[in-house]
Design a protein around this motif. Structure first.
Motif, PDB file in Angstrom:
ATOM      1  N   PRO A 182      42.284  31.181  48.982  1.00  0.00           N
ATOM      2  CA  PRO A 182      41.868  32.462  48.390  1.00  0.00           C
ATOM      3  C   PRO A 182      42.349  33.660  49.192  1.00  0.00           C
ATOM      4  O   PRO A 182      42.714  34.693  48.615  1.00  0.00           O
ATOM      5  CB  PRO A 182      40.341  32.359  48.390  1.00  0.00           C
ATOM      6  N   GLU A 183      42.385  33.541  50.518  1.00  0.00           N
ATOM      7  CA  GLU A 183      42.825  34.655  51.352  1.00  0.00           C
ATOM      8  C   GLU A 183      44.282  35.022  51.089  1.00  0.00           C
ATOM      9  O   GLU A 183      44.709  36.171  51.294  1.00  0.00           O
ATOM     10  CB  GLU A 183      42.641  34.305  52.832  1.00  0.00           C
ATOM     11  N   ASP A 184      45.058  34.054  50.611  1.00  0.00           N
ATOM     12  CA  ASP A 184      46.466  34.314  50.302  1.00  0.00           C
ATOM     13  C   ASP A 184      46.634  35.247  49.105  1.00  0.00           C
ATOM     14  O   ASP A 184      47.733  35.751  48.856  1.00  0.00           O
ATOM     15  CB  ASP A 184      47.198  33.001  50.011  1.00  0.00           C
ATOM     16  N   LEU A 185      45.557  35.483  48.358  1.00  0.00           N
ATOM     17  CA  LEU A 185      45.621  36.389  47.207  1.00  0.00           C
ATOM     18  C   LEU A 185      45.745  37.852  47.642  1.00  0.00           C
ATOM     19  O   LEU A 185      46.259  38.682  46.878  1.00  0.00           O
ATOM     20  CB  LEU A 185      44.369  36.225  46.331  1.00  0.00           C
ATOM     21  N   VAL A 186      45.275  38.153  48.818  1.00  0.00           N
ATOM     22  CA  VAL A 186      45.274  39.541  49.295  1.00  0.00           C
ATOM     23  C   VAL A 186      46.703  40.073  49.364  1.00  0.00           C
ATOM     24  O   VAL A 186      47.601  39.434  49.915  1.00  0.00           O
ATOM     25  CB  VAL A 186      44.594  39.641  50.676  1.00  0.00           C
ATOM     26  N   GLY A 187      46.883  41.244  48.766  1.00  0.00           N
ATOM     27  CA  GLY A 187      48.187  41.891  48.782  1.00  0.00           C
ATOM     28  C   GLY A 187      49.156  41.368  47.742  1.00  0.00           C
ATOM     29  O   GLY A 187      50.315  41.796  47.707  1.00  0.00           O
ATOM     30  N   LYS A 188      48.703  40.463  46.877  1.00  0.00           N
ATOM     31  CA  LYS A 188      49.588  39.843  45.903  1.00  0.00           C
ATOM     32  C   LYS A 188      49.387  40.421  44.497  1.00  0.00           C
ATOM     33  O   LYS A 188      48.345  41.004  44.176  1.00  0.00           O
ATOM     34  CB  LYS A 188      49.335  38.345  45.845  1.00  0.00           C
ATOM     35  N   LYS A 189      50.407  40.246  43.682  1.00  0.00           N
ATOM     36  CA  LYS A 189      50.337  40.575  42.262  1.00  0.00           C
ATOM     37  C   LYS A 189      50.060  39.284  41.495  1.00  0.00           C
ATOM     38  O   LYS A 189      50.843  38.333  41.579  1.00  0.00           O
ATOM     39  CB  LYS A 189      51.647  41.198  41.781  1.00  0.00           C
ATOM     40  N   ILE A 190      48.952  39.283  40.756  1.00  0.00           N
ATOM     41  CA  ILE A 190      48.540  38.067  40.057  1.00  0.00           C
ATOM     42  C   ILE A 190      48.519  38.328  38.550  1.00  0.00           C
ATOM     43  O   ILE A 190      47.855  39.245  38.077  1.00  0.00           O
ATOM     44  CB  ILE A 190      47.144  37.590  40.518  1.00  0.00           C
ATOM     45  N   GLY A 191      49.241  37.512  37.828  1.00  0.00           N
ATOM     46  CA  GLY A 191      49.245  37.615  36.376  1.00  0.00           C
ATOM     47  C   GLY A 191      47.981  37.016  35.792  1.00  0.00           C
ATOM     48  O   GLY A 191      47.696  35.828  35.996  1.00  0.00           O
ATOM     49  N   VAL A 192      47.228  37.836  35.072  1.00  0.00           N
ATOM     50  CA  VAL A 192      45.941  37.395  34.509  1.00  0.00           C
ATOM     51  C   VAL A 192      45.876  37.817  33.049  1.00  0.00           C
ATOM     52  O   VAL A 192      46.135  38.979  32.718  1.00  0.00           O
ATOM     53  CB  VAL A 192      44.751  38.007  35.286  1.00  0.00           C
ATOM     54  N   GLN A 193      45.502  36.880  32.202  1.00  0.00           N
ATOM     55  CA  GLN A 193      45.356  37.161  30.783  1.00  0.00           C
ATOM     56  C   GLN A 193      44.056  37.933  30.530  1.00  0.00           C
ATOM     57  O   GLN A 193      43.062  37.724  31.218  1.00  0.00           O
ATOM     58  CB  GLN A 193      45.367  35.854  29.975  1.00  0.00           C
ATOM     59  N   ALA A 194      44.088  38.798  29.555  1.00  0.00           N
ATOM     60  CA  ALA A 194      42.913  39.625  29.251  1.00  0.00           C
ATOM     61  C   ALA A 194      41.780  38.776  28.698  1.00  0.00           C
ATOM     62  O   ALA A 194      41.987  37.674  28.187  1.00  0.00           O
ATOM     63  CB  ALA A 194      43.292  40.717  28.251  1.00  0.00           C
ATOM     64  N   GLY A 195      40.559  39.289  28.801  1.00  0.00           N
ATOM     65  CA  GLY A 195      39.403  38.617  28.218  1.00  0.00           C
ATOM     66  C   GLY A 195      38.711  37.704  29.202  1.00  0.00           C
ATOM     67  O   GLY A 195      38.463  38.059  30.363  1.00  0.00           O
ATOM     68  N   GLY A 196      38.407  36.498  28.752  1.00  0.00           N
ATOM     69  CA  GLY A 196      37.645  35.564  29.562  1.00  0.00           C
ATOM     70  C   GLY A 196      38.326  35.159  30.844  1.00  0.00           C
ATOM     71  O   GLY A 196      37.679  34.963  31.876  1.00  0.00           O
ATOM     72  N   ASN A 197      39.649  35.033  30.821  1.00  0.00           N
ATOM     73  CA  ASN A 197      40.346  34.664  32.046  1.00  0.00           C
ATOM     74  C   ASN A 197      40.232  35.751  33.107  1.00  0.00           C
ATOM     75  O   ASN A 197      40.154  35.465  34.307  1.00  0.00           O
ATOM     76  CB  ASN A 197      41.818  34.380  31.737  1.00  0.00           C
ATOM     77  N   GLU A 198      40.218  36.998  32.683  1.00  0.00           N
ATOM     78  CA  GLU A 198      40.049  38.103  33.621  1.00  0.00           C
ATOM     79  C   GLU A 198      38.657  38.049  34.251  1.00  0.00           C
ATOM     80  O   GLU A 198      38.492  38.289  35.453  1.00  0.00           O
ATOM     81  CB  GLU A 198      40.264  39.440  32.914  1.00  0.00           C
ATOM     82  N   THR A 199      37.666  37.717  33.439  1.00  0.00           N
ATOM     83  CA  THR A 199      36.305  37.555  33.952  1.00  0.00           C
ATOM     84  C   THR A 199      36.255  36.471  35.021  1.00  0.00           C
ATOM     85  O   THR A 199      35.632  36.636  36.077  1.00  0.00           O
ATOM     86  CB  THR A 199      35.340  37.199  32.815  1.00  0.00           C
ATOM     87  N   LEU A 200      36.930  35.355  34.745  1.00  0.00           N
ATOM     88  CA  LEU A 200      36.957  34.256  35.700  1.00  0.00           C
ATOM     89  C   LEU A 200      37.676  34.640  36.987  1.00  0.00           C
ATOM     90  O   LEU A 200      37.243  34.295  38.093  1.00  0.00           O
ATOM     91  CB  LEU A 200      37.642  33.040  35.081  1.00  0.00           C
ATOM     92  N   PHE A 201      38.781  35.365  36.865  1.00  0.00           N
ATOM     93  CA  PHE A 201      39.532  35.760  38.059  1.00  0.00           C
ATOM     94  C   PHE A 201      38.696  36.700  38.927  1.00  0.00           C
ATOM     95  O   PHE A 201      38.680  36.581  40.157  1.00  0.00           O
ATOM     96  CB  PHE A 201      40.847  36.430  37.666  1.00  0.00           C
ATOM     97  N   ASP A 202      38.007  37.637  38.292  1.00  0.00           N
ATOM     98  CA  ASP A 202      37.131  38.537  39.040  1.00  0.00           C
ATOM     99  C   ASP A 202      36.057  37.754  39.786  1.00  0.00           C
ATOM    100  O   ASP A 202      35.701  38.079  40.933  1.00  0.00           O
ATOM    101  CB  ASP A 202      36.485  39.552  38.106  1.00  0.00           C
ATOM    102  N   ALA A 203      35.533  36.697  39.129  1.00  0.00           N
ATOM    103  CA  ALA A 203      34.519  35.863  39.768  1.00  0.00           C
ATOM    104  C   ALA A 203      35.110  35.106  40.952  1.00  0.00           C
ATOM    105  O   ALA A 203      34.444  34.916  41.978  1.00  0.00           O
ATOM    106  CB  ALA A 203      33.929  34.883  38.753  1.00  0.00           C
ATOM    107  N   LEU A 204      36.374  34.673  40.831  1.00  0.00           N
ATOM    108  CA  LEU A 204      37.037  33.980  41.936  1.00  0.00           C
ATOM    109  C   LEU A 204      37.116  34.880  43.163  1.00  0.00           C
ATOM    110  O   LEU A 204      36.859  34.439  44.298  1.00  0.00           O
ATOM    111  CB  LEU A 204      38.442  33.542  41.518  1.00  0.00           C
TER     112      LEU A 204
END
Length: 365
Positions: free
Chosen positions: A154-176
């Motif tokens: 998870p720490e590797d996400l910092v500073g990265k550009k992550i492709g996220v689909q709108a809607g429920g997947n965005e909710t899940l990514f925010d929770a991650l």
């Protein structure tokens, strides 16, 4: 560990929390839902052979007819649905509003996941329950290239550009991000669709995907990938779960048990034969989809790790432990969905079935 006795490329329209888009449709449908279920969901009666006759079965799949539903294909091919008392079976492919179709009686059972089901139950008071699950571990992941961003923690996400689909997947990514204590301002979300090309082309560093789908598609093109599975990084929840209505559970419990028995038998066969699982998808049930045999075989192998865990080895297919229910509820809370265990799960009929037929808990060698 104890069993609780009561308590989804190409995925173009199959986010985890589909309820946001289905809410209006479900509300309208429930307003006209009568006390009876679908025409195919009549109370069981004795057939001419003296065995249960549950009539025609309609099962709403969560996606296209690929190897993800190998167990269902085996159950149909090997006559397990028929043996259980169903005169015929209709498997409707997704994507689509699975929860709405089941809640309104257009399907007897559906295959959903805890996030999608919980959202429509919590927000729309949908009369649904999860009565068993195929995937003990959900298949969501952050896909990256091994020789690129190589996002392994998870720490590797910092500073990265992550492709996220709108809607429920965005909710899940925010929770991650939340459960891993990562400041959302330090990660750039890039709107994408469900084709993983942006991560392959370097437009994004990571891509929200399925381990059993987009990740395989990329790796089988000869690109070495890294996965950051949600289930292993703070967001465990059940997926490919069997949902049905409260009415079905209360008024037709034997029908629910019959369906679960056929499902378990089908998945016992599927887990024993990856090649045949793929063949049924490619040559029979999904023959019009131009599926790739090698990819389907690999999907069958990979998803077996989501289906069979130590808990399943101990308790049997489709079971859900109290611990996994608690973990699922914690994930839902992180995603902003407030729901109690007994509002989402009812495993009482599965428990009865396995007590009556303990041989169903056996797994293939």
């Amino acid at each position: 560990m104890t069993l609780s006795t009561r308590l989804t490329t190409r995925r173009t329209t199959r986010p985890a929390a589909r309820g946001l888009r289905a809410a209006a449709a479900l509300t309208a449908s429930l307003l006209v839902l009568t006390a009876c279920g679908s025409d195919d969901s009549e109370t069981a009666s004795a057939g001419t052979d003296g065995e249960s006759d549950f009539g025609a079965l309609t099962l709403q799949l969560s996606w296209i007819k690929n190897a993800e539903f190998a167990g269902e294909f085996f159950a149909d091919t090997n006559g397990y649905y028929e043996d259980a008392g169903f005169s015929s079976v209709k498997m409707n492919p997704g994507p689509g509003p699975v929860e709405t179709l089941v809640a309104t009686g257009e399907a007897d059972f559906g295959l959903s996941n805890a996030v999608a089901a919980a959202q429509v139950i919590a927000e729309e008071d949908a009369p649904l329950k999860i009565v068993g699950t195929k995937f003990q571990k959900n298949p969501f992941t952050i896909l990256s290239l091994k020789d690129g961003a190589d996002i392994a923690t998870p720490e590797d996400l910092v500073g990265k550009k992550i492709g996220v689909q709108a809607g429920g997947n965005e909710t899940l990514f925010d929770a991650l991000l939340e459960v891993n204590g990562i400041d959302p301002s330090k990660v750039k979300k890039v709107p994408v669709e469900y084709d993983p090309s942006p991560v392959v082309d370097g437009e994004v560093d990571g891509f929200l995907a399925y381990i059993t789908n987009e990740s395989l598609t990329v790796s089988m093109d000869g690109v070495e990938v890294t996965n950051l599975p949600f289930a292993d990084n703070g967001l465990p929840f059940v997926a490919e779960s069997v949902i049905t209505t409260d009415q079905m559970i209360a008024e037709e419990p034997e029908k629910v048990k019959a369906f679960l028995e056929a499902e378990i038998l089908g998945w016992q066969d599927a887990l024993a034969d990856d090649e045949e699982s793929a063949r049924l998808a490619v040559e029979v049930y999904g023959k019009d989809l131009d599926l790739d045999m090698a990819k389907e075989v690999e999907q069958a192998k990979v998803q077996s790790e989501l289906v069979v865990t130590e808990d399943v080895e101990q308790n049997g297919l489709f079971t859900i432990t109290d611990e996994l229910i608690a973990s699922t509820l914690a994930t839902l809370d992180a995603a902003g969905i407030e729901i109690e265990g007994d509002e989402l799960f009812d495993l009482s009929l599965l428990t009865e079935l396995l007590e009556e037929k303990p041989e169903l808990t056996e797994l293939p060698d």
